[in-house]
Design a protein around this motif. Structure first.
Motif, PDB file in Angstrom:
ATOM      1  N   GLU A 125       1.382  -0.750   0.015  1.00 17.89           N
ATOM      2  CA  GLU A 125       0.183   0.081   0.325  1.00 17.89           C
ATOM      3  C   GLU A 125       0.735   1.311   0.014  1.00 17.89           C
ATOM      4  O   GLU A 125       2.123   1.533   0.217  1.00 17.89           O
ATOM      5  CB  GLU A 125      -1.065  -0.180   1.301  1.00 17.89           C
ATOM      6  N   GLU A 161      -3.844  -3.965   9.604  1.00 14.29           N
ATOM      7  CA  GLU A 161      -4.085  -4.975   8.617  1.00 14.29           C
ATOM      8  C   GLU A 161      -5.196  -5.846   9.288  1.00 14.29           C
ATOM      9  O   GLU A 161      -6.398  -6.362   7.944  1.00 14.29           O
ATOM     10  CB  GLU A 161      -2.994  -5.692   8.861  1.00 14.29           C
ATOM     11  N   TYR A 183      -4.508 -10.919  10.135  1.00 16.40           N
ATOM     12  CA  TYR A 183      -5.284 -10.371   8.926  1.00 16.40           C
ATOM     13  C   TYR A 183      -6.813 -11.384   9.039  1.00 16.40           C
ATOM     14  O   TYR A 183      -7.823 -10.408   8.758  1.00 16.40           O
ATOM     15  CB  TYR A 183      -4.699 -10.736   7.087  1.00 16.40           C
TER      16      TYR A 183
HETATM   17 ZN   LIG Z   1      -2.110  -5.030   4.460  1.00 20.50          ZN
END
Ligand SMILES: [Zn+2]
Length: 622
Positions: free
Chosen positions: A274, A337, A408
């Protein structure tokens, strides 16, 4: 702790005042014309002071959450001042720090360096394979040095870049001018932070697809073939929806314009990274044109795009470091995340990149995998974030016992749970969208960092609906299971079940990522060639003595193939004969007998009619 911080601050201030009040401007010329040879040349002119002049090679790369700057691939170093070659030495305590001996009277150092991009296929985020015969991604952190004593926000870099003849490019970095045939691009002055945050994608086959005006949002896609750039029109429509739905979710944006830099190649490292105004995302060459690959990779761009708001604009205070040398602390990655991953799944559905059925099947797989993670008995979720700098590079073997970067996937379940609680507590009046508006939203700005702490997350959640959010997150981060957190799925009106039919998403993932998933039946995960990547502690394969790294050769006396294994599982259902697996282990062969008669087992979500269907509501386009 406090004392050393104060001393550090005093020394830092002294270093600043002893030098100059004006942060230096560095010139950098990068020659990428040898990209297909996988070598990049750079020259820099750096204002310097006489004596021991300290330069850094970027170490902690934003978004990679680890000190993984590819310093091993830095070569061809040469420093000169007024034409005279200077002596230099690496710091003995830190391999990313270089000390250059600058003579009296010199005010500038000229540096030459090469970056050796991996010559064979390798992972490792942006330091992984990044160049092919037809395309390359240039990450500026790989080709530069910066002087000690300044924040990356305060250093100005004036960059120029030469590309192979005929290659086109895309980048969010503002351009000053371009030479004939785009052969040399001169960029406007930018801070070091912006430069490192603004990669360039370039290639012979490069397609630009505009997704939105005001602010300009586009895809810059480089591929190893022209054919890879011609998916059906619906693909572009879904990405246009993504931009629209994300802006509705957050209610504002924090970029001047946004570029999805997408690589389509089987020869570059596959990942997404990102940035404020772009993302560096890399998938297989045919992943846009082939439907199965498209579905298996559909959530990548939504995830990386969400990071422009969550991770770049709003960033954990411990990750908002002044330069690339100061260590980052990853304890809040469950927001950085985890929330990004949840919102990425929501936007994948809202944009139409996945149908609601496909998104639910994906969620079932996530939940089932976490429900078969015995490692949670010793490592809690918080520790998967705290240990992220190591876990990002852990092998697949023993994954379910070691645990990986579970913040995640597990926080996809946890943030779904948060969304469900908000909807329940507010009787349907509010949702996670309200949190995003408050936390990430108006006013729209250019790129900037607004740091936050655990307390800020709790207090913003409480602004949406009053609840024991501190207690909720403390429990989610520190519990040891035994199972996955399924409160969000169950509260949203669905149940995790197993049956004998693989979902389209699981079949597609197996095909795209070349593995066979026997995790939910015999606790065995393997590659298509039979190499066992993991066994799950407590399940039949592990109980029989099989471990990761061994290779499955035959099933019930017949040579292994994924189909033979599936058929044997099916045929053994309800029987009494053991499942016999012939396995090779460090040159020895042995038959293991598994006491298993449960048939194939694959996860799905089924509707629980006793509760309202919030999940379908969550996945609906706004
Ligand atoms: Zn990420």
């Amino acid at each position: 702790m406090k004392l050393s911080k104060i001393l550090g601050a005093v020394c830092f201030l002294f270093a600043l005042s002893a030098w100059s009040a004006t942060p230096p401007t560095v010139f950098i010329w990068v020659d990428a014309t040898s990209a297909p040879r996988k070598i990049f040349h750079a020259k820099l002119r750096i204002p310097a002071t006489a004596g021991d002049f300290t330069l850094y090679y970027p170490k902690w790369i934003p978004g990679e959450h680890a000190p993984d700057g590819p310093v091993i691939d830095l070569a061809g170093l040469k420093f000169t001042a007024s034409g005279k070659t200077l002596k230099w030495r690496r710091d003995l305590l830190d391999g990313f720090t270089l000390h250059v001996d600058v003579p009296t009277g010199a005010t500038e150092v000229a540096a030459e360096l090469d970056f050796l991009s991996p010559a064979t296929f390798e992972g490792g985020f942006s330091a992984g394979s990044s160049a092919t015969d037809k395309m390359a991604v240039i990450s500026w952190n790989q080709v530069l040095l910066y002087p000690k004593g300044w924040k990356s926000d305060d250093l100005t870099y004036i960059a120029s870049l030469k590309l192979p003849a005929g290659w086109k490019y895309g980048t969010p970095l503002p351009i000053d001018s371009t030479g004939a045939d785009n052969s040399e691009i001169k960029f406007k002055p930018a801070s070091l932070s912006t430069l490192v945050d603004s990669p360039v994608i370039t290639g012979e086959y490069l397609k630009v697809v505009k997704l939105a005006d005001d602010p300009l949002t586009e895809m810059d896609i480089a591929a190893d073939s022209a054919a890879a750039l011609a998916p059906p029109q619906e693909v572009w429509d879904h990405y246009k929806n993504l931009v629209e739905q994300a802006n509705k979710l957050f209610g504002a944006h924090h970029y001047r314009d946004y570029h999805f830099l997408l690589s389509l190649s089987d020869h570059v490292a596959h990942f997404g990274l990102e940035h404020h105004e772009s993302d560096d995302s890399r998938i297989d060459e045919r992943d846009l044109v082939d439907e199965t690959g498209r579905k298996a990779t559909a959530s990548l761009l939504p995830h990386e795009y969400v990071h422009s708001w969550n991770g770049k604009y709003r960033r954990p205070a411990d990750l908002a470091t002044p330069d690339y040398q100061q260590p980052m602390q990853d304890d809040l990655l469950w927001v950085y995340e985890g929330l990004t991953n949840y919102l990425g799944t929501v936007l994948t559905a809202r944009s139409g990149l996945h149908s609601p059925d496909q998104e639910r099947d994906d969620l079932a797989l996530t939940a089932a995998a976490l429900d078969h993670t015995p490692g949670r008995a010793w490592r809690n979720l918080q520790d998967t974030a705290d240990a992220a700098p190591q876990l990002y590079f852990s092998p697949q073997a023993w994954h379910s016992w070691r645990r990986g970067t579970d913040f995640y996937d597990e926080d996809t379940l946890n943030w779904l749970w948060v969304d469900v609680i908000i909807r329940q507590q507010s009787k349907g009046a509010k949702s996670i969208d309200d949190f995003c508006h408050l936390f990430h939203g108006a006013p729209s700005t250019g790129p900037m960092v607004k740091p936050y702490t655990f307390d800020d997350v709790v207090s913003t959640l409480n602004q949406v609906v009053s609840y024991d959010w501190r207690g909720f997150w403390t429990e989610r981060l520190t519990n040891h299971g035994p199972g996955a957190p399924l409160g969000g799925i169950e509260g949203s009106g669905w149940k995790l079940v197993y049956d004998e039919t693989q979902s389209e998403m699981e079949r597609g993932a197996e095909g795209s990522f070349h593995f066979v998933d026997g995790a939910f039946s015999i606790g065995l995960q393997l590659r298509e060639d039979g190499t066992i990547t993991d066994t799950i502690e407590g399940m039949p394969a592990a109980l029989a003595g099989i471990g990761p790294g061994m290779k499955l050769i035959a099933v019930n006396g017949r040579h292994y193939s994924p189909e033979i294994l599936r058929e044997a599982l099916k045929a053994g259902k309800g029987g009494s004969a053991p499942l016999e697996l012939l396995v090779e282990n460090t040159d020895y062969y042995k038959t293991y007998k598994l006491d298993y008669h449960g048939g194939e087992r694959y996860p799905h979500l089924v509707r629980d009619d006793s509760k309202p269907d919030l999940l379908t509501e969550i996945y609906k386009a706004k």
